[in-house]
Design an enzyme around this catalytic site. Structure first.
Site, short mmCIF file in Angstrom:
data_model
loop_
_atom_site.label_atom_id
_atom_site.label_comp_id
_atom_site.label_asym_id
_atom_site.label_seq_id
_atom_site.Cartn_x
_atom_site.Cartn_y
_atom_site.Cartn_z
N PRO A 152 0.79 -1.23 0.00
CA PRO A 152 0.00 0.00 0.00
C PRO A 152 0.82 1.29 0.00
O PRO A 152 1.82 1.41 0.70
CB PRO A 152 -0.83 -0.10 1.29
CG PRO A 152 -0.17 -1.14 2.12
CD PRO A 152 0.50 -2.08 1.16
N ASN A 153 0.34 2.21 -0.81
CA ASN A 153 0.87 3.57 -0.94
C ASN A 153 2.18 3.68 -1.70
O ASN A 153 2.65 4.79 -1.94
CB ASN A 153 1.01 4.25 0.44
CG ASN A 153 -0.33 4.39 1.13
OD1 ASN A 153 -1.27 4.95 0.55
ND2 ASN A 153 -0.46 3.85 2.33
N ARG A 201 4.24 12.43 -2.60
CA ARG A 201 4.32 12.98 -1.24
C ARG A 201 5.54 12.38 -0.53
O ARG A 201 6.11 11.42 -1.00
CB ARG A 201 3.05 12.61 -0.44
CG ARG A 201 1.74 13.11 -1.04
CD ARG A 201 1.44 14.55 -0.69
NE ARG A 201 1.64 14.83 0.73
CZ ARG A 201 0.71 14.68 1.68
NH1 ARG A 201 -0.49 14.25 1.37
NH2 ARG A 201 0.97 15.00 2.93
N TYR A 241 10.99 8.97 0.77
CA TYR A 241 10.92 7.92 -0.25
C TYR A 241 11.48 8.33 -1.61
O TYR A 241 11.50 7.51 -2.53
CB TYR A 241 9.46 7.45 -0.40
CG TYR A 241 8.89 6.89 0.89
CD1 TYR A 241 9.44 5.77 1.47
CD2 TYR A 241 7.83 7.53 1.54
CE1 TYR A 241 8.95 5.26 2.67
CE2 TYR A 241 7.32 7.02 2.73
CZ TYR A 241 7.88 5.90 3.29
OH TYR A 241 7.39 5.40 4.47
N ASN A 287 8.02 -5.77 -1.07
CA ASN A 287 7.99 -4.65 -0.13
C ASN A 287 6.53 -4.55 0.31
O ASN A 287 5.70 -3.94 -0.38
CB ASN A 287 8.44 -3.36 -0.81
CG ASN A 287 8.41 -2.19 0.17
OD1 ASN A 287 7.88 -2.31 1.28
ND2 ASN A 287 8.97 -1.06 -0.24
N ALA A 336 3.29 -0.86 4.65
CA ALA A 336 2.81 -0.84 6.04
C ALA A 336 2.37 -2.22 6.52
O ALA A 336 2.43 -2.51 7.73
CB ALA A 336 1.65 0.15 6.17
N GLU A 367 12.90 -9.49 1.15
CA GLU A 367 12.16 -8.30 1.60
C GLU A 367 12.96 -7.04 1.25
O GLU A 367 14.18 -7.02 1.44
CB GLU A 367 11.99 -8.40 3.12
CG GLU A 367 11.30 -7.23 3.79
CD GLU A 367 11.33 -7.38 5.32
OE1 GLU A 367 12.22 -8.08 5.86
OE2 GLU A 367 10.46 -6.76 5.96
N HIS A 386 12.85 -2.66 1.60
CA HIS A 386 12.25 -1.40 2.05
C HIS A 386 13.07 -0.25 1.50
O HIS A 386 14.31 -0.27 1.60
CB HIS A 386 12.18 -1.31 3.58
CG HIS A 386 11.30 -2.36 4.15
ND1 HIS A 386 9.93 -2.30 4.04
CD2 HIS A 386 11.58 -3.54 4.74
CE1 HIS A 386 9.41 -3.39 4.57
NE2 HIS A 386 10.38 -4.16 5.00
N ARG A 410 13.63 4.11 12.10
CA ARG A 410 12.38 4.88 12.13
C ARG A 410 11.56 4.56 13.39
O ARG A 410 12.11 4.14 14.39
CB ARG A 410 11.60 4.63 10.82
CG ARG A 410 12.42 5.13 9.59
CD ARG A 410 11.65 5.02 8.31
NE ARG A 410 10.46 5.88 8.31
CZ ARG A 410 9.51 5.83 7.39
NH1 ARG A 410 9.59 4.95 6.40
NH2 ARG A 410 8.46 6.63 7.45
O1 CA2 Z 1 10.51 1.98 3.39
C1 CA2 Z 1 9.66 1.29 2.83
O2 CA2 Z 1 9.78 0.83 1.70
C2 CA2 Z 1 8.33 1.02 3.56
O3 CA2 Z 1 7.94 -0.31 3.26
C3 CA2 Z 1 7.35 2.02 3.00
C4 CA2 Z 1 5.99 1.98 3.68
C5 CA2 Z 1 6.14 2.04 5.21
O4 CA2 Z 1 4.88 1.86 5.82
C6 CA2 Z 1 7.10 0.99 5.72
O5 CA2 Z 1 7.22 1.14 7.11
C7 CA2 Z 1 8.45 1.15 5.07
C8 CA2 Z 1 5.12 3.16 3.26
C9 CA2 Z 1 5.01 3.32 1.79
C10 CA2 Z 1 4.34 4.62 1.60
O6 CA2 Z 1 4.88 5.24 0.47
C11 CA2 Z 1 4.57 6.54 0.29
C12 CA2 Z 1 5.20 7.14 -0.76
C13 CA2 Z 1 4.94 8.46 -0.99
C14 CA2 Z 1 4.05 9.17 -0.21
C15 CA2 Z 1 3.43 8.54 0.85
C16 CA2 Z 1 3.69 7.21 1.09
#
Ligand code: CA2
Length: 147
Positions: free
Chosen positions: A12-13, A20, A25, A76, A79, A100, A102, A109
């Site tokens: 997700p996301n 954002r 990221y 990946n 969340a 895996e 990230h 974090r």
């Molecule tokens: O660091 C990573 O790749 C994560 O898997 C990214 C997840 C986060 O919940 C993990 O703890 C670590 C979140 C992805 C959200 O990606 C976004 C990208 C742009 C704007 C908002 C969210």
């Protein structure tokens, strides 16, 4: 092993990349990530398919469907990394070599990011390397599956 088939799953996301939270990221978007993975895979002689979903059950379905179709998984879970026993169980069920990834360094974090359920079913984790982590994951699987 010839013609390795790898499924790259993003949770997700991840489709919000580059839109954002660029400080965490990066500035590049999800289509750039897919292009990066496909280019790296092509250089390595791997067939990589990318799948992204914001829905836990769809991610479980994708892992289940990988059984018999792919030689390994790069995931990946975003969340869901920190919450999903369903994804952990699916990875265990298909028993494919999984890595895996990230984008960010989750070890540096928030507390709630310190547990990875999916990671328990993965042979290796790359974190904090941005897109490069996906390349390293493909290389790791290629190395292991070529033996
Ligand atoms: O660091 C990573 O790749 C994560 O898997 C990214 C997840 C986060 O919940 C993990 O703890 C670590 C979140 C992805 C959200 O990606 C976004 C990208 C742009 C704007 C908002 C969210």
């Amino acid at each position: 092993m010839n013609n390795l088939r790898i499924l790259v799953i993003n949770g997700p996301n991840i489709n919000m990349l580059g839109i954002r939270e660029k400080d965490i990221y990066g500035k590049t978007d999800y289509s750039d990530l897919v292009a990066f993975i496909e280019a790296q895979a092509a250089k390595m002689g791997i067939k990589a398919d990318c799948f992204q979903s914001n829905h836990e059950g769809d991610l479980v379905d994708a892992i289940q469907k990988a059984f018999g179709k792919y030689d390994g998984i790069v995931i990946n879970p975003a969340a869901y990394t920190h919450t999903s026993i369903a994804i952990l169980d699916a990875l265990k069920a298909v028993d494919l070599p999984a890595v895996e990834v990230h984008l960010s360094d989750i070890s540096q974090r928030e507390d709630f990011r310190q547990i990875s359920y999916a990671g328990r079913a993965c042979e290796k984790t790359y974190m904090g390397l941005g897109f490069e982590g996906y390349k390293k994951a493909l290389e790791y699987l290629k190395e292991g599956l070529s033996k």
